[in-house]
Design an enzyme around this catalytic site. Structure first.
Site, PDB file in Angstrom:
ATOM      1  N   GLU A   1     -35.203 -16.236   1.229  1.00 29.25           N
ATOM      2  CA  GLU A   1     -34.205 -16.828   2.115  1.00 29.25           C
ATOM      3  C   GLU A   1     -33.527 -18.068   1.532  1.00 29.25           C
ATOM      4  O   GLU A   1     -32.692 -18.687   2.198  1.00 29.25           O
ATOM      5  CB  GLU A   1     -34.849 -17.180   3.451  1.00 29.25           C
ATOM      6  CG  GLU A   1     -35.331 -15.970   4.229  1.00 29.25           C
ATOM      7  CD  GLU A   1     -35.906 -16.373   5.571  1.00 29.25           C
ATOM      8  OE1 GLU A   1     -35.123 -16.484   6.529  1.00 29.25           O
ATOM      9  OE2 GLU A   1     -37.122 -16.581   5.652  1.00 29.25           O
TER      10      GLU A   1
ATOM     11  N   SER B   1     -34.519 -13.347   7.930  1.00 30.50           N
ATOM     12  CA  SER B   1     -33.295 -12.770   7.375  1.00 30.50           C
ATOM     13  C   SER B   1     -33.417 -11.283   7.086  1.00 30.50           C
ATOM     14  O   SER B   1     -32.663 -10.723   6.302  1.00 30.50           O
ATOM     15  CB  SER B   1     -32.862 -13.510   6.102  1.00 30.50           C
ATOM     16  OG  SER B   1     -32.502 -14.836   6.398  1.00 30.50           O
TER      17      SER B   1
ATOM     18  N   ASP C   1     -34.803 -14.327  19.817  1.00 29.94           N
ATOM     19  CA  ASP C   1     -34.152 -13.018  19.773  1.00 29.94           C
ATOM     20  C   ASP C   1     -34.897 -12.016  20.649  1.00 29.94           C
ATOM     21  O   ASP C   1     -36.139 -12.038  20.721  1.00 29.94           O
ATOM     22  CB  ASP C   1     -34.102 -12.493  18.334  1.00 29.94           C
ATOM     23  CG  ASP C   1     -33.234 -13.360  17.432  1.00 29.94           C
ATOM     24  OD1 ASP C   1     -32.353 -14.071  17.958  1.00 29.94           O
ATOM     25  OD2 ASP C   1     -33.441 -13.334  16.213  1.00 29.94           O
TER      26      ASP C   1
ATOM     27  N   GLU D   1     -38.537 -12.259  18.083  1.00 31.18           N
ATOM     28  CA  GLU D   1     -39.062 -13.347  17.275  1.00 31.18           C
ATOM     29  C   GLU D   1     -38.354 -14.643  17.647  1.00 31.18           C
ATOM     30  O   GLU D   1     -37.334 -14.631  18.349  1.00 31.18           O
ATOM     31  CB  GLU D   1     -38.870 -13.081  15.769  1.00 31.18           C
ATOM     32  CG  GLU D   1     -37.421 -12.995  15.339  1.00 31.18           C
ATOM     33  CD  GLU D   1     -37.270 -12.748  13.849  1.00 31.18           C
ATOM     34  OE1 GLU D   1     -38.296 -12.699  13.137  1.00 31.18           O
ATOM     35  OE2 GLU D   1     -36.125 -12.611  13.394  1.00 31.18           O
TER      36      GLU D   1
ATOM     37  N   ASN E   1     -36.802 -18.147  15.778  1.00 27.54           N
ATOM     38  CA  ASN E   1     -36.404 -18.786  14.525  1.00 27.54           C
ATOM     39  C   ASN E   1     -36.376 -20.291  14.754  1.00 27.54           C
ATOM     40  O   ASN E   1     -35.506 -20.801  15.473  1.00 27.54           O
ATOM     41  CB  ASN E   1     -35.016 -18.302  14.096  1.00 27.54           C
ATOM     42  CG  ASN E   1     -35.002 -16.826  13.779  1.00 27.54           C
ATOM     43  OD1 ASN E   1     -35.299 -16.425  12.666  1.00 27.54           O
ATOM     44  ND2 ASN E   1     -34.671 -16.009  14.771  1.00 27.54           N
TER      45      ASN E   1
ATOM     46  N   SER F   1     -23.252 -17.969  11.038  1.00 28.77           N
ATOM     47  CA  SER F   1     -24.517 -17.880  11.757  1.00 28.77           C
ATOM     48  C   SER F   1     -24.305 -17.904  13.273  1.00 28.77           C
ATOM     49  O   SER F   1     -23.293 -18.389  13.778  1.00 28.77           O
ATOM     50  CB  SER F   1     -25.443 -19.023  11.341  1.00 28.77           C
ATOM     51  OG  SER F   1     -25.787 -18.926   9.970  1.00 28.77           O
TER      52      SER F   1
END
Length: 328
Positions: free
Chosen positions: A16, A166, A277, A289, A291, A300
């Protein structure tokens, strides 16, 4: 007003790193220069350097996270964490900054370590009644019974690294024959993987930041990938996904998403800007998940949500930085 020195820390030791660089560039462009002197620090392994346009790299002194230029020593008032992946999202750098007593944005050491481990996070949130896909974790060396997995989870299923972002190493498996290749790909990103059922529904992302004085829960984004799922290509290739903010879901569902995001934020003890998410299916919100250092490039999701809310990313970053300094 004396300007504070801010270290925008980017890079890292995972796949990432390239995304981290893009996030750091965006942050450096929009940070409030009337308030802050911003320096971009690239970290890769033991190579920690200050990057300044038109100048040679300068090494960071790891004893106190300072650098010396032309005989003058520069210290920092706060670190703005922009490393996606190790060592900036999993608690390693957070522990270092805790030790040297330097404020940093984002989640503290324990929360960073917990949320970077997808399986541990799922188990933690299951106790809070949060719905999520059924799945199993496997570590390197464990045998995977492909037929038993298909019988339990059905096809298609997702194979993903347990600690990565990602969508690196993530595969949507449609047949038993694809499973071993997907497992091998996921293990290139770490020593543990998740194999989960696929849930058909609407993918949603919701960013937020909560401080003692202010809570900003951003609009919800609907993600419509043009690939099989929201993979690396869909996330970072122009035109490969449609990200719709606000999401085309009923207002009542939007409120449920925002309330659940806020609850998860509190339960996990988050700080700073995060993004949660979900998959919305059959009137249920399935947690995918969290982030804790979401992407901040122009493309983004969080910057899109901030703009849709009618806010400036600069001001949200100021809120995050000042909260980190005040609460350290």
């Amino acid at each position: 007003m004396n300007k504070k020195n801010i270290a925008i820390v980017a890079g890292g030791d995972s796949s990432e790193a390239v995304i981290s660089f893009k996030s750091a560039q965006q942050i450096a462009e929009v940070i409030d220069r009337d308030r802050y002197n911003a320096y971009t620090i690239f970290i890769k392994g033991t190579d920690w350097t200050v990057k300044q346009e038109g100048k040679a790299d300068i090494a960071i002194d790891k004893n106190d996270f300072t650098f010396v230029e032309d005989g003058a020593k520069t210290t920092f008032d706060c670190v703005l964490m922009m490393i996606h992946g190790t060592p900036g999202e999993n608690g390693i750098l957070q522990a270092y900054f805790d030790l040297i007593r330097l404020p940093y944005t984002g989640c503290r050491t324990f929360t960073s370590a917990l949320t970077f481990d997808k399986y541990a996070t799922k188990k933690y949130l299951e106790g809070e009644g949060v719905d999520m896909a059924r799945g199993f974790m496997f570590r390197k060396g464990q045998q995977v019974d492909a037929d038993a997995l298909v019988e339990e989870l059905g096809l298609p299923m997702f194979v993903k690294p347990n600690a990565s972002g990602s969508s690196f190493g993530v595969t949507k498996v449609k047949s038993v024959e694809q499973l071993q290749g997907a497992i091998d790909a996921a293990f290139t990103e770490g020593d543990a993987i998740l194999i989960e059922e696929s849930i058909n529904g609407i993918e949603l992302g919701n960013g937020l930041i909560k401080t003692p004085s202010k809570a900003l829960v951003f609009p919800v984004t609907e993600i419509v990938p043009k690939t099989e799922f929201f993979d690396f290509e869909a996330k970072y290739t122009s035109g490969m996904s449609e990200e719709i903010t606000p999401a085309r879901i009923p207002e009542e569902v939007t409120e449920r998403v925002q309330e659940l995001s806020s609850h998860i934020y509190d339960v996990l003890g988050c700080r700073g800007i995060v993004r949660v998410d979900y998959i919305y299916s059959n009137d249920k919100l399935y947690f995918i998940e969290i982030n804790t250092i979401p992407g901040m490039s122009q493309a983004s999701i969080v910057p899109q949500q901030v703009r849709t809310m009618g806010l400036e990313l600069r001001d949200v970053l100021t809120l995050e930085i000042e909260d980190a300094i005040e609460r350290f």
